[in-house]
Design an enzyme around this catalytic site. Structure first.
Site, PDB file in Angstrom:
ATOM      1  CB  CYS A   2      11.370   9.954 -24.252  1.00  0.00           C
ATOM      2  SG  CYS A   2       9.964   9.168 -25.078  1.00  0.00           S
ATOM      3  NE  ARG A  50       7.810   7.396 -29.715  1.00  0.00           N
ATOM      4  CZ  ARG A  50       6.968   7.023 -30.661  1.00  0.00           C
ATOM      5  NH1 ARG A  50       7.398   6.896 -31.914  1.00  0.00           N
ATOM      6  NH2 ARG A  50       5.708   6.783 -30.391  1.00  0.00           N
ATOM      7  N   GLY A  80       7.306  11.404 -20.551  1.00  0.00           N
ATOM      8  CA  GLY A  80       6.236  11.034 -19.631  1.00  0.00           C
ATOM      9  C   GLY A  80       5.047  10.426 -20.338  1.00  0.00           C
ATOM     10  CD  GLU A  81       3.526   7.182 -21.671  1.00  0.00           C
ATOM     11  OE1 GLU A  81       2.625   7.664 -22.394  1.00  0.00           O
ATOM     12  OE2 GLU A  81       4.458   6.492 -22.106  1.00  0.00           O
TER      13      GLU A  81
END
Length: 641
Positions: A2, A50, A80-81
């Protein structure tokens, strides 16, 4: 994945400030076209765009979380993740009784911060830049991932501190926080030497970057206090007798586990695929989790400058569906202003252009792609890393003899065999290795820059990094330097900015804490030999990567820049940029024009130096002169990927 933007004010929030942050989010709508959002309280304003990847129906941001006694204590905005989020959720629930209202990877970040404090960042396995506002203590905590995969810009003025995923959005808030827009001449010189702006600098004096592996804490009216929580160290462990097979297996297992976790998503995941070992390994391992994997590559309309055929052969060997995008010189040149706008700061890497087009093509099919960035820095993949082997005889010579050899090399005509070897052999590693990019030497800089300062050249950037690796073997020192310079200044900037320009999430399984844990222990002879690079990685991938790729030399996305700048493809475009650019106070345009003409006549190959100044001119035309106005379309992509 995002785009985040926030302000911690010094004097409190108001409606005008909230509106300004909301408006500034439009500059990075491409990072998250699925869902915009804002949130604020008396001191903090959050903005968020997002790109929905995990727990699409929930996990909206800005996200509120807290313990049962205060369930909205914290406010999170996160880019991020977190790939170990399922394991973190289970551990936090089991050991602390943490409760979660979503199935996403955002809540575990906040819960980890609540229960573990700042040590939480060391437990996160992934790529991230995030901010957590504690409504009880009135403190803000911002952090960035260990390798710098996700960006985080920050600026502090009398009105407060702004932070965000893209610098262009912070430039919209200069009046709100009270900072200027003057350029930083030191950063400009660093860019001209290195082809990228090194962290923590940006080309704007009052806007910096939170460095990779760092977090910062601050309160209303205070400046950020930055702490480094991760410093990569190559803690070499020599191979014991008969241990080679087990170490290779350890590498393969760590990489396979990383790819498995990087495949976690509620959307379609594809993979970039060049003709090299790194992307092929990632794609081959990803096929084990998605037999319908789609791979993507790009090439050029010029014979000898394409990885397309090898990539197609690799895709066929692993059984992947393959998509190719071929780029011509006209669309190459036409795309440059748009690409530079997305970059925020100039990066003079021509591979940005093919990456832009392959990302645009990939976004028609998938929402997430895997890629092979980081393998070279972790496992010793750059050909230049073999230089210490060829220069080793010079180490046995007295310094006076080495200096004499260097002086002799200055008298030898250019192009004479052995001149470069004598010159480089006369220098220490710290003197000769700037990292994987260097456009201009000092003499050339004096000719091109109006305000050349020798104290602002490469050692200004590299000396503190080299000081951290004193006593290591030379290849480990070069890797360490590239992790702090080339990787986060060029490779990861283009990986993030250019894929996100197309609302595409890029994941890099090599840059994983568990993969680094096995890579950091490799001795020199398991990385570089007289015949190859990435020796241990290649051994570990036997049986995974097709044979035609396993021992192939690194090429990446070669761009026919040298040829195009000599011909009609780019020469006229380059000449026009020089003529129209209003950078006479920074650059000696007469010297640059002479360089362009020399290049066209074939007297010298100035392609990389020309590209460096040309990209700066385009950047200056966009962000300073406002003369160039890129046409940025509203992001529109398939929603059912």
């Amino acid at each position: 994945m995002c785009g985040l933007l926030g302000v911690l004010t010094s004097t409190g929030t108001d409606a005008a400030g909230v509106d300004l942050v909301s408006s500034a989010m439009h500059c990075m709508r491409h990072r998250g076209p699925d869902e915009p959002g804002t949130w604020h309280d008396d001191d903090v304003i959050y903005g968020f765009n997002r790109l929905s990847i995990i727990d699409i129906e929930h996990s909206h941001q800005p996200l509120r979380w807290g313990p049962p006694e205060n369930p909205t204590r914290y406010a999170l905005t996160f880019n991020g993740e977190i790939y170990n989020y399922l394991e973190l959720r289970a551990e936090l629930s089991r050991e602390h009784g943490a409760e979660f209202l979503t199935e996403g990877d955002g809540e575990p970040i906040v819960a980890a911060f609540h229960y573990w404090g700042t040590d939480a960042v060391r437990r996160l396995r992934g790529m991230f830049a995030f901010a957590i506002w504690d409504t009880d203590t009135r403190e803000l905590f911002v952090a960035r991932d260990p390798f710098g995969i996700k960006p985080l810009f920050i600026a502090t003025g009398p009105g407060g501190t702004a932070f965000g995923s893209e610098k262009k959005s912070l430039l919209e808030l200069t009046g709100l926080i009270g900072i200027g827009t003057d350029l930083d001449p030191r950063a400009t010189e660093h860019y001209t030497v290195l082809q990228y702006v090194p962290e923590p600098e940006t080309l704007h004096r009052d806007i910096r970057r939170v460095e990779s592996g760092c977090y910062a804490t601050l309160s209303p009216g205070t400046a950020p206090k930055v702490t480094r929580y991760f410093t990569p160290r190559f803690a070499v462990e020599p191979f014991a007798p008969r241990s080679e097979a087990s170490r290779y297996q350890e590498i393969a297992e760590a990489l396979e586990d990383s790819v498995a976790k990087h495949m976690r998503a509620d959307v379609t995941v594809g993979s970039f695929l060049s003709g090299g070992i790194d992307s092929t390994a990632i794609a081959a391992l990803a096929m084990r989790h998605n037999p319908n994997l789609i791979t993507f590559t790009t090439g050029f309309e010029r014979e000898g400058y394409s990885e397309v055929d090898v990539a197609a052969e690799s895709a066929a060997a692993i059984g992947a569906r393959h998509v190719v995008k071929v780029v011509g010189p006209e669309e190459f040149a036409a795309s440059i202003p748009e690409i530079v706008w997305y970059l925020d700061d100039p990066v003079a890497d021509p591979a940005l252009v093919p990456l832009y087009f392959v990302a645009k093509e990939a976004r028609k099919h998938v929402k997430v792609v895997l890629s092979g960035e980081g393998a070279d820095e972790l496992f010793g993949g750059y050909t230049i890393y073999r230089e210490p082997l060829s220069l080793k005889p010079f180490e046995y010579l007295p310094k006076s003899v080495r200096r004499a050899a260097g002086a002799l090399s200055e008298k030898i005509p250019d192009g004479t065999r052995g001149k470069s070897l004598l010159h480089r052999g006369s220098m220490t590693l710290e003197e000769r290795y700037y990292g994987n990019a260097r456009s201009f030497g000092d003499a050339q800089l004096r000719a091109v820059l109006r305000d050349f300062r020798p104290e602002w050249t490469h050692t200004d950037v590299t000396a503190p990094i080299y000081a951290q690796s004193e006593g290591w073997d030379p290849v480990a020192r070069m890797q360490h330097l590239d992790l702090f310079t080339w990787l986060r200044g060029d490779i990861l900037v283009k990986a993030d900015k250019i894929t996100m320009a197309n609302s595409l999430e890029l994941r890099v399984p090599f840059l994983d804490s568990e993969v680094f844990a096995v890579a950091e222990k490799l001795p020199l002879e398991q990385k570089i030999t007289k015949d190859t690079t990435k020796y241990a990685l290649r051994k570990s991938l036997e049986g995974i990567v097709p044979g035609h790729v396993l021992h192939r030399a690194k090429l990446g996305f070669p761009v026919p820049l040298r040829h195009w700048l000599r011909g009609t493809e780019l020469f006229d475009w380059a000449h026009l940029q020089i003529a129209e650019s209003e950078t006479d106070h920074i650059l000696n345009k007469a010297a640059i024009t002479a360089m362009l003409n020399e290049h066209r006549e074939g007297k010298s190959d100035h392609s990389r130096r020309l590209w460096t100044v040309l990209i700066f001119m385009v950047w200056h035309g966009i962000f300073v002169e406002k003369r160039i106005v890129p046409q940025i379309a509203e992001p529109t992509y398939p929603v059912d990927l």
